[in-house]
Write a protein that holds these residues in place. Structure first.
Motif, PDB file in Angstrom:
ATOM      1  N   ALA A   2      46.761  43.318  32.855  1.00 36.59           N
ATOM      2  CA  ALA A   2      45.416  43.881  32.805  1.00 36.59           C
ATOM      3  C   ALA A   2      45.025  44.487  34.147  1.00 36.59           C
ATOM      4  CB  ALA A   2      44.420  42.798  32.430  1.00 36.59           C
ATOM      5  N   ASP A   3      44.187  45.511  34.062  1.00 40.47           N
ATOM      6  CA  ASP A   3      43.640  46.100  35.284  1.00 40.47           C
ATOM      7  C   ASP A   3      42.598  45.154  35.863  1.00 40.47           C
ATOM      8  OD1 ASP A   3      45.125  48.419  35.004  1.00 40.47           O
ATOM      9  OD2 ASP A   3      43.537  49.483  33.940  1.00 40.47           O
ATOM     10  N   ALA A   4      42.456  45.188  37.174  1.00 42.99           N
ATOM     11  CA  ALA A   4      41.419  44.418  37.852  1.00 42.99           C
ATOM     12  C   ALA A   4      40.463  45.395  38.522  1.00 42.99           C
ATOM     13  CB  ALA A   4      42.034  43.490  38.890  1.00 42.99           C
ATOM     14  N   HIS A   5      39.221  45.001  38.604  1.00 40.93           N
ATOM     15  CA  HIS A   5      38.190  45.809  39.253  1.00 40.93           C
ATOM     16  C   HIS A   5      37.872  45.154  40.579  1.00 40.93           C
ATOM     17  CE1 HIS A   5      37.739  47.979  35.511  1.00 40.93           C
ATOM     18  NE2 HIS A   5      37.923  46.808  34.936  1.00 40.93           N
ATOM     19  N   LYS A   6      37.923  45.941  41.640  1.00 40.73           N
ATOM     20  CA  LYS A   6      37.851  45.386  42.986  1.00 40.73           C
ATOM     21  C   LYS A   6      36.837  46.134  43.838  1.00 40.73           C
ATOM     22  CE  LYS A   6      40.787  44.942  47.072  1.00 40.73           C
ATOM     23  NZ  LYS A   6      42.112  45.202  47.619  1.00 40.73           N
ATOM     24  N   PHE A  18      34.161  40.544  52.742  1.00 43.82           N
ATOM     25  CA  PHE A  18      34.001  40.046  51.384  1.00 43.82           C
ATOM     26  C   PHE A  18      34.765  40.931  50.397  1.00 43.82           C
ATOM     27  CE2 PHE A  18      31.562  39.416  47.431  1.00 43.82           C
ATOM     28  CZ  PHE A  18      31.559  38.035  47.363  1.00 43.82           C
ATOM     29  N   ILE A  19      35.508  40.307  49.481  1.00 44.94           N
ATOM     30  CA  ILE A  19      36.253  41.041  48.459  1.00 44.94           C
ATOM     31  C   ILE A  19      35.940  40.425  47.104  1.00 44.94           C
ATOM     32  CG2 ILE A  19      38.530  41.606  47.533  1.00 44.94           C
ATOM     33  CD1 ILE A  19      39.582  41.570  50.399  1.00 44.94           C
ATOM     34  N   ILE A  20      35.629  41.279  46.147  1.00 49.21           N
ATOM     35  CA  ILE A  20      35.413  40.865  44.766  1.00 49.21           C
ATOM     36  C   ILE A  20      36.540  41.468  43.953  1.00 49.21           C
ATOM     37  CG2 ILE A  20      33.958  41.162  42.720  1.00 49.21           C
ATOM     38  CD1 ILE A  20      31.621  41.576  44.766  1.00 49.21           C
ATOM     39  N   GLN A  21      37.143  40.673  43.093  1.00 49.84           N
ATOM     40  CA  GLN A  21      38.170  41.204  42.203  1.00 49.84           C
ATOM     41  C   GLN A  21      38.108  40.439  40.894  1.00 49.84           C
ATOM     42  OE1 GLN A  21      41.922  42.312  43.880  1.00 49.84           O
ATOM     43  NE2 GLN A  21      43.015  41.589  42.083  1.00 49.84           N
ATOM     44  N   SER A  22      38.021  41.172  39.793  1.00 45.12           N
ATOM     45  CA  SER A  22      37.926  40.548  38.477  1.00 45.12           C
ATOM     46  C   SER A  22      38.517  41.471  37.432  1.00 45.12           C
ATOM     47  CB  SER A  22      36.457  40.261  38.137  1.00 45.12           C
ATOM     48  OG  SER A  22      36.339  39.750  36.831  1.00 45.12           O
ATOM     49  N   GLU A  23      39.103  40.886  36.398  1.00 46.20           N
ATOM     50  CA  GLU A  23      39.573  41.686  35.268  1.00 46.20           C
ATOM     51  C   GLU A  23      38.406  42.155  34.418  1.00 46.20           C
ATOM     52  OE1 GLU A  23      42.506  39.472  33.119  1.00 46.20           O
ATOM     53  OE2 GLU A  23      43.947  39.584  34.754  1.00 46.20           O
ATOM     54  N   ASP A  24      37.258  41.515  34.543  1.00 44.12           N
ATOM     55  CA  ASP A  24      36.049  41.854  33.789  1.00 44.12           C
ATOM     56  C   ASP A  24      35.173  42.769  34.644  1.00 44.12           C
ATOM     57  OD1 ASP A  24      33.500  41.905  32.634  1.00 44.12           O
ATOM     58  OD2 ASP A  24      33.649  39.843  31.923  1.00 44.12           O
ATOM     59  N   GLU A  25      35.083  44.036  34.249  1.00 43.91           N
ATOM     60  CA  GLU A  25      34.338  45.012  35.041  1.00 43.91           C
ATOM     61  C   GLU A  25      32.863  44.623  35.177  1.00 43.91           C
ATOM     62  OE1 GLU A  25      33.769  49.818  35.357  1.00 43.91           O
ATOM     63  OE2 GLU A  25      34.235  48.962  33.403  1.00 43.91           O
ATOM     64  N   LEU A  49      27.718  51.512  41.903  1.00 42.47           N
ATOM     65  CA  LEU A  49      28.845  50.623  42.251  1.00 42.47           C
ATOM     66  C   LEU A  49      30.106  51.038  41.506  1.00 42.47           C
ATOM     67  CD1 LEU A  49      27.024  47.194  42.341  1.00 42.47           C
ATOM     68  CD2 LEU A  49      28.040  48.397  44.283  1.00 42.47           C
ATOM     69  N   GLN A  50      29.956  51.341  40.237  1.00 41.14           N
ATOM     70  CA  GLN A  50      31.109  51.695  39.414  1.00 41.14           C
ATOM     71  C   GLN A  50      31.760  52.982  39.887  1.00 41.14           C
ATOM     72  OE1 GLN A  50      30.175  52.535  35.308  1.00 41.14           O
ATOM     73  NE2 GLN A  50      32.068  51.559  34.649  1.00 41.14           N
ATOM     74  N   GLU A  51      30.957  53.987  40.176  1.00 38.87           N
ATOM     75  CA  GLU A  51      31.498  55.295  40.538  1.00 38.87           C
ATOM     76  C   GLU A  51      31.931  55.395  41.999  1.00 38.87           C
ATOM     77  OE1 GLU A  51      28.571  58.171  39.424  1.00 38.87           O
ATOM     78  OE2 GLU A  51      28.636  57.570  37.308  1.00 38.87           O
ATOM     79  N   ASP A  52      31.182  54.749  42.897  1.00 41.71           N
ATOM     80  CA  ASP A  52      31.400  54.964  44.332  1.00 41.71           C
ATOM     81  C   ASP A  52      32.181  53.860  45.041  1.00 41.71           C
ATOM     82  OD1 ASP A  52      29.922  57.287  44.034  1.00 41.71           O
ATOM     83  OD2 ASP A  52      28.044  56.352  44.673  1.00 41.71           O
ATOM     84  N   TYR A  53      32.157  52.643  44.508  1.00 42.91           N
ATOM     85  CA  TYR A  53      32.712  51.540  45.273  1.00 42.91           C
ATOM     86  C   TYR A  53      33.805  50.735  44.584  1.00 42.91           C
ATOM     87  CZ  TYR A  53      28.724  52.610  48.160  1.00 42.91           C
ATOM     88  OH  TYR A  53      27.816  53.266  48.943  1.00 42.91           O
ATOM     89  N   LEU A  54      33.743  50.605  43.269  1.00 40.72           N
ATOM     90  CA  LEU A  54      34.761  49.797  42.589  1.00 40.72           C
ATOM     91  C   LEU A  54      36.058  50.559  42.460  1.00 40.72           C
ATOM     92  CD1 LEU A  54      32.997  47.920  39.654  1.00 40.72           C
ATOM     93  CD2 LEU A  54      33.817  46.984  41.788  1.00 40.72           C
ATOM     94  N   GLN A  55      37.124  49.864  42.693  1.00 42.87           N
ATOM     95  CA  GLN A  55      38.477  50.418  42.531  1.00 42.87           C
ATOM     96  C   GLN A  55      39.140  49.700  41.377  1.00 42.87           C
ATOM     97  OE1 GLN A  55      40.386  49.349  46.144  1.00 42.87           O
ATOM     98  NE2 GLN A  55      38.999  50.505  47.450  1.00 42.87           N
ATOM     99  N   VAL A  56      39.993  50.387  40.657  1.00 43.86           N
ATOM    100  CA  VAL A  56      40.786  49.752  39.623  1.00 43.86           C
ATOM    101  C   VAL A  56      42.175  49.543  40.213  1.00 43.86           C
ATOM    102  CG1 VAL A  56      41.772  49.955  37.312  1.00 43.86           C
ATOM    103  CG2 VAL A  56      39.472  50.826  37.783  1.00 43.86           C
ATOM    104  N   VAL A  57      42.590  48.285  40.236  1.00 44.29           N
ATOM    105  CA  VAL A  57      43.889  47.941  40.847  1.00 44.29           C
ATOM    106  C   VAL A  57      44.808  47.273  39.839  1.00 44.29           C
ATOM    107  CG1 VAL A  57      42.998  47.802  43.175  1.00 44.29           C
ATOM    108  CG2 VAL A  57      42.970  45.769  41.763  1.00 44.29           C
TER     109      VAL A  57
END
Length: 57
Positions: A2-6, A18-25, A49-57
């Motif tokens: 699964a992709d993770a959102h970071k 601080f780092i946030i990472q979750s499979e749940d967007e 946050l979704q468009e400018d800061y979250l990365q899909v890893v």
């Protein structure tokens, strides 16, 4: 796998590691909003946050 959102806050605020990472967007966005509000005193919309800061890893 699964992709993770970071969100890596250090890339936005050099003095914050601080780092946030979750499979749940949705969870990642909520945790990021809470962190930005409580630690940095800044309000962000889900879309910002979704468009400018979250990365899909």
């Amino acid at each position: 796998m699964a992709d993770a959102h970071k969100l890596d806050c250090e890339s936005q605020a050099a003095d914050c590691r601080f780092i946030i990472q979750s499979e749940d967007e949705t969870e990642a966005i909520e945790l990021a909003k809470k962190h930005m509000r409580e630690v940095h005193g800044q309000e962000y919309s889900d879309e910002e946050l979704q468009e400018d800061y979250l990365q899909v890893v």
